[in-house]
Write a protein that holds these residues in place. Structure first.
Motif, PDB file in Angstrom:
ATOM      1  N   THR A 239       0.814  -1.220   0.000  1.00  0.00           N
ATOM      2  CA  THR A 239       0.000   0.000   0.000  1.00  0.00           C
ATOM      3  C   THR A 239       0.846   1.267   0.000  1.00  0.00           C
ATOM      4  OG1 THR A 239      -0.307  -0.093   2.426  1.00  0.00           O
ATOM      5  CG2 THR A 239      -1.912  -1.223   1.067  1.00  0.00           C
TER       6      THR A 239
ATOM      7  N   LEU B 265      -3.365  -3.023  -1.499  1.00  0.00           N
ATOM      8  CA  LEU B 265      -4.432  -3.817  -0.897  1.00  0.00           C
ATOM      9  C   LEU B 265      -5.651  -3.029  -0.420  1.00  0.00           C
ATOM     10  CD1 LEU B 265      -2.231  -6.074   1.446  1.00  0.00           C
ATOM     11  CD2 LEU B 265      -2.848  -6.478  -0.934  1.00  0.00           C
TER      12      LEU B 265
ATOM     13  N   ALA C 244      -9.253  -4.260  -0.466  1.00  0.00           N
ATOM     14  CA  ALA C 244      -9.557  -5.394   0.406  1.00  0.00           C
ATOM     15  C   ALA C 244      -9.816  -4.950   1.838  1.00  0.00           C
ATOM     16  CB  ALA C 244      -8.407  -6.402   0.371  1.00  0.00           C
ATOM     17  N   ARG C 245      -9.537  -3.685   2.139  1.00  0.00           N
ATOM     18  CA  ARG C 245      -9.730  -3.153   3.484  1.00  0.00           C
ATOM     19  C   ARG C 245     -10.854  -2.119   3.527  1.00  0.00           C
ATOM     20  NH1 ARG C 245      -3.219  -2.401   4.560  1.00  0.00           N
ATOM     21  NH2 ARG C 245      -2.753  -4.616   4.902  1.00  0.00           N
TER      22      ARG C 245
ATOM     23  N   THR D  83      -7.753  -5.458  -7.738  1.00  0.00           N
ATOM     24  CA  THR D  83      -7.832  -6.823  -7.189  1.00  0.00           C
ATOM     25  C   THR D  83      -7.220  -6.936  -5.809  1.00  0.00           C
ATOM     26  OG1 THR D  83      -5.702  -7.504  -8.146  1.00  0.00           O
ATOM     27  CG2 THR D  83      -7.683  -7.814  -9.509  1.00  0.00           C
ATOM     28  N   GLY D  84      -6.257  -6.077  -5.487  1.00  0.00           N
ATOM     29  CA  GLY D  84      -5.539  -6.209  -4.236  1.00  0.00           C
ATOM     30  C   GLY D  84      -4.596  -7.401  -4.207  1.00  0.00           C
ATOM     31  N   ASP D  85      -4.358  -8.031  -5.353  1.00  0.00           N
ATOM     32  CA  ASP D  85      -3.464  -9.188  -5.408  1.00  0.00           C
ATOM     33  C   ASP D  85      -2.017  -8.773  -5.138  1.00  0.00           C
ATOM     34  OD1 ASP D  85      -5.563 -10.837  -6.072  1.00  0.00           O
ATOM     35  OD2 ASP D  85      -5.110 -10.864  -8.221  1.00  0.00           O
TER      36      ASP D  85
END
Length: 266
Positions: free
Chosen positions: A116, A139, A142-143, A170-172
């Motif tokens: 991040t 990420l 995703a948060r 995607t946050g991958d």
């Protein structure tokens, strides 16, 4: 040596000639950034900007990881109606998304986990060296939040729209080879060598004429942030200003005598 007590600094600073070494020092938390760490980092960036003896910074991390991103438990509750202000009084926002930009270059050396705000700090900087096993991730989605340190602005510009959205939406996680392919990092080195290589590059920058380095950096940023036309209009005035500097005379003498130049920043 890393610090773990809450009353200990989260950021270390040290001088190597004209290079300011800025170290993340919360290794027991994988250098996750709490509010104190963010504020201390802003003060370190202000030190770089305001001290005429400093010409470049190397940002690195103590311990095995560059950063696990925001310490949301500490920072999250501080997000108010106007967002989050992480800049200490007298500091400079290291992500440079508050309207204030550095005039001096920053080199970053990353290893381990770089999530991040770590990627966003890379994007706000100038040269990045990564250890081969580094893992990256943007990420925020995703948060439940969005990247607010400049990734939405700089990531697409740096790597292309689809490449940026692939990772932002995607946050991958992705590896150092992918970061190099994208152009997020400029060099990948064996694990453990990232600091030495970053310092080598920072020292190389510091050995150049500092006014010229800052002018080149400023003109490139002007083209990106404003327009090619604005940057073009500034080229000749900047050239005239630099040509009249003491460093330009030093550079010419070094060229004619084939000896190393020792620039003075005037």
């Amino acid at each position: 040596m890393t610090q773990s007590s809450d009353d200990q600094p989260r950021i270390t600073t040290e001088r190597d000639g004209h290079v300011l070494l800025i170290g993340f020092d919360r290794a027991d938390k994988r250098n996750a950034a709490d509010f104190r760490m963010l504020q201390e980092l802003s003060l370190a960036y202000a030190e770089l900007e305001n001290d005429p003896e400093l010409r470049v910074a190397l940002v690195f991390a103590h311990g095995d990881h560059f950063t696990a991103g925001l310490d949301l438990a500490d920072v999250g509750p501080r997000i108010g109606a106007d967002g989050l202000d992480i800049t200490a009084e007298g500091g400079i926002n290291p992500w440079q998304v508050s309207g204030v930009s550095l005039t001096k270059p920053v080199v970053i050396a990353v290893q381990g986990t770089c999530l991040t705000l770590g990627i966003e700090l890379m994007l706000a900087s100038d040269i990045v060296v990564a250890a081969a096993s580094t893992r990256f991730g943007q990420l925020e989605v995703a948060r439940g939040i969005l990247p607010f340190g400049g990734a939405t602005i700089r990531f697409p510009r740096a790597v292309g729209w689809g490449n940026a959205m692939r990772w932002i939406l995607t946050g991958d996680l992705f590896d150092a080879a992918e970061a190099l392919r994208l152009g997020l990092v400029q060099e990948v080195v064996p694990d453990g060598e990232q600091y030495a290589r970053g310092l080598e590059l920072a020292r190389r920058i510091a050995a150049q004429a500092p006014l010229a380095v800052q002018a080149a950096l400023a003109n490139a940023r002007l083209a990106v942030r404003d327009s090619d036309a604005a940057a073009e209009a500034a080229l000749q005035p900047d050239l005239v200003r630099l040509a009249a500097s003491e460093d330009a005379a030093i550079g010419m003498r070094a060229f004619l005598s084939r000896t190393p130049a020792e620039f003075v920043g005037r």
